[in-house]
Design an enzyme around this catalytic site. Structure first.
Site, PDB file in Angstrom:
ATOM      1  N   LYS A  44       0.851  -1.197   0.000  1.00 11.26           N
ATOM      2  CA  LYS A  44       0.000   0.000   0.000  1.00 11.26           C
ATOM      3  C   LYS A  44       0.890   1.252   0.000  1.00 11.26           C
ATOM      4  CE  LYS A  44      -3.491   2.819   0.753  1.00 11.26           C
ATOM      5  NZ  LYS A  44      -4.386   3.172  -0.366  1.00 11.26           N
ATOM      6  N   CYS A 130      -2.296   9.849  -6.693  1.00 14.27           N
ATOM      7  CA  CYS A 130      -3.467   9.571  -5.847  1.00 14.27           C
ATOM      8  C   CYS A 130      -4.475  10.719  -5.981  1.00 14.27           C
ATOM      9  CB  CYS A 130      -3.053   9.398  -4.386  1.00 14.27           C
ATOM     10  SG  CYS A 130      -4.503   9.181  -3.334  1.00 14.27           S
TER      11      CYS A 130
HETATM   12  C1  SIN Z   1      -6.107   6.014  -1.878  1.00  9.24           C
HETATM   13  O1  SIN Z   1      -5.592   5.583  -0.843  1.00  9.24           O
HETATM   14  O2  SIN Z   1      -6.825   7.014  -1.876  1.00  9.24           O
HETATM   15  C2  SIN Z   1      -5.858   5.317  -3.183  1.00  9.24           C
HETATM   16  C3  SIN Z   1      -4.430   5.412  -3.565  1.00  9.24           C
HETATM   17  C4  SIN Z   1      -4.210   5.899  -4.940  1.00  9.24           C
HETATM   18  O3  SIN Z   1      -5.164   6.001  -5.749  1.00  9.24           O
HETATM   19  O4  SIN Z   1      -3.073   6.186  -5.282  1.00  9.24           O
END
Ligand code: SIN
Length: 309
Positions: A44, A130
């Site tokens: 993540k 993001c």
């Molecule tokens: C998120 O955590 O909002 C998604 C991550 C991303 O789209 O890079």
């Protein structure tokens, strides 16, 4: 067909993996990926410290895919770096990807320094795309900021770095972004992150809570855009910059099309969230049958082999 890939000098047992953000936030989920048929995995996107992320509901499945505004909930860089180091110790022949998404330049640079000073032998993915942190525009849409961050990052590290890009929609943008990326010793580009700031409506109401319902779209909705980005960058980037394809991969045919457009590795996001890590075995089996029926003998022959009319 032998599905092994030589990716930047590392051998990976097959080209399929998760997309960052999908099934990779904590130890249990990451351990599930290790037990799966995926060739490798990415963690993540990490920030310098733990982040709670946006209020829920922030991810929902919709008929042709998903919409999310997670807001980078994550356990912080130390957790994902330590997980990766432990993985590396237990699997000395394998590599993984470590994704980072700083809240600002300093944040990104401090994480790059930390990784540089560690024993990490995998590849760092700098997430420039993001769409979900309120008040933070996607860096990948600001070309000067993209160049600046790459200059700073490569002044700090000799380790392998790739970038996760947002989708682009115009040839002028494919050209401009490629010109910037080609100036740097980048290992790869990952096309695409979710298609930013869509709206999905149910019963006259937005379907996720954060950002008045605006969120990143994934799944079948985005496959044509993802394939176009993979192809456009494959045709424009220096040969030593690899491509990871991401977007709308639900079947062996989708995986095949990403590779046909030029992807070295292929990621699964929305469908992984829907089906769980057994998705990898199913897609690989479908892919194997398809390439066999098409008569390809190696992944190398297939990669980039898209025909013109
Ligand atoms: C998120 O955590 O909002 C998604 C991550 C991303 O789209 O890079």
């Amino acid at each position: 067909m032998d599905l092994g890939v030589d990716f930047l000098g590392h051998s990976i047992k097959n080209p399929l993996m998760n997309a960052s953000g999908c099934w990779c936030d904590n130890k249990d989920l990451l351990d599930d990926l290790l037990q799966s048929e995926a060739g490798t995995f990415v963690t993540k996107s990490a920030t310098s410290e733990y982040r709670e992320g946006n209020p829920k509901p922030r991810y929902i499945e919709v008929p042709l895919g998903s919409i999310n505004s997670m807001g980078l909930p994550n356990l912080g860089i130390d957790f994902y770096l330590n997980y990766s180091l432990e993985f590396q110790n237990n699997h000395p022949d394998d590599i993984n990807f470590l994704s980072i998404a700083g809240m600002c330049m300093e944040d990104n640079l401090s994480m790059v320094k930390k990784i540089e000073q560690s024993e990490f032998k995998g590849i760092t993915e700098l997430n420039l795309s993001c769409p979900n942190v309120p008040g933070k525009p996607q860096i990948g849409y600001d070309f000067e900021a993209t160049e600046r961050i790459l200059e700073e990052v490569f002044s700090l590290t000799k380790k392998k770095i790739g970038v996760k890009l947002p989708p682009y929609f115009d040839f002028a943008h494919f050209d401009a972004v490629s010109e910037i990326l080609n100036k740097f010793p980048l290992s790869y580009v990952n096309c695409i992150n979710s298609l930013g700031n869509g709206l999905y409506i149910e019963d006259d109401t937005v379907s996720i809570r954060p950002k008045d319902g605006f969120g990143g779209i994934g799944g079948a909705y985005v496959k044509p855009t993802a394939l176009a980005n993979v192809r456009a960058f494959y045709l424009r980037l220096n040969q030593d910059i690899a491509i990871i394809g991401c977007g709308g991969v639900e079947s062996g045919k989708d995986m095949y099309e990403h590779i046909l457009c030029g992807a070295h590795l292929v990621q699964v996001g929305t469908q992984l969230m829907k089906e769980g890590p057994q998705v990898f075995a199913r897609i690989l089996q479908e892919f194997n049958e398809l390439v066999k029926s098409k008569g390809y003998e190696s992944l190398k022959d297939l990669r980039g082999a898209l025909k013109s009319m």
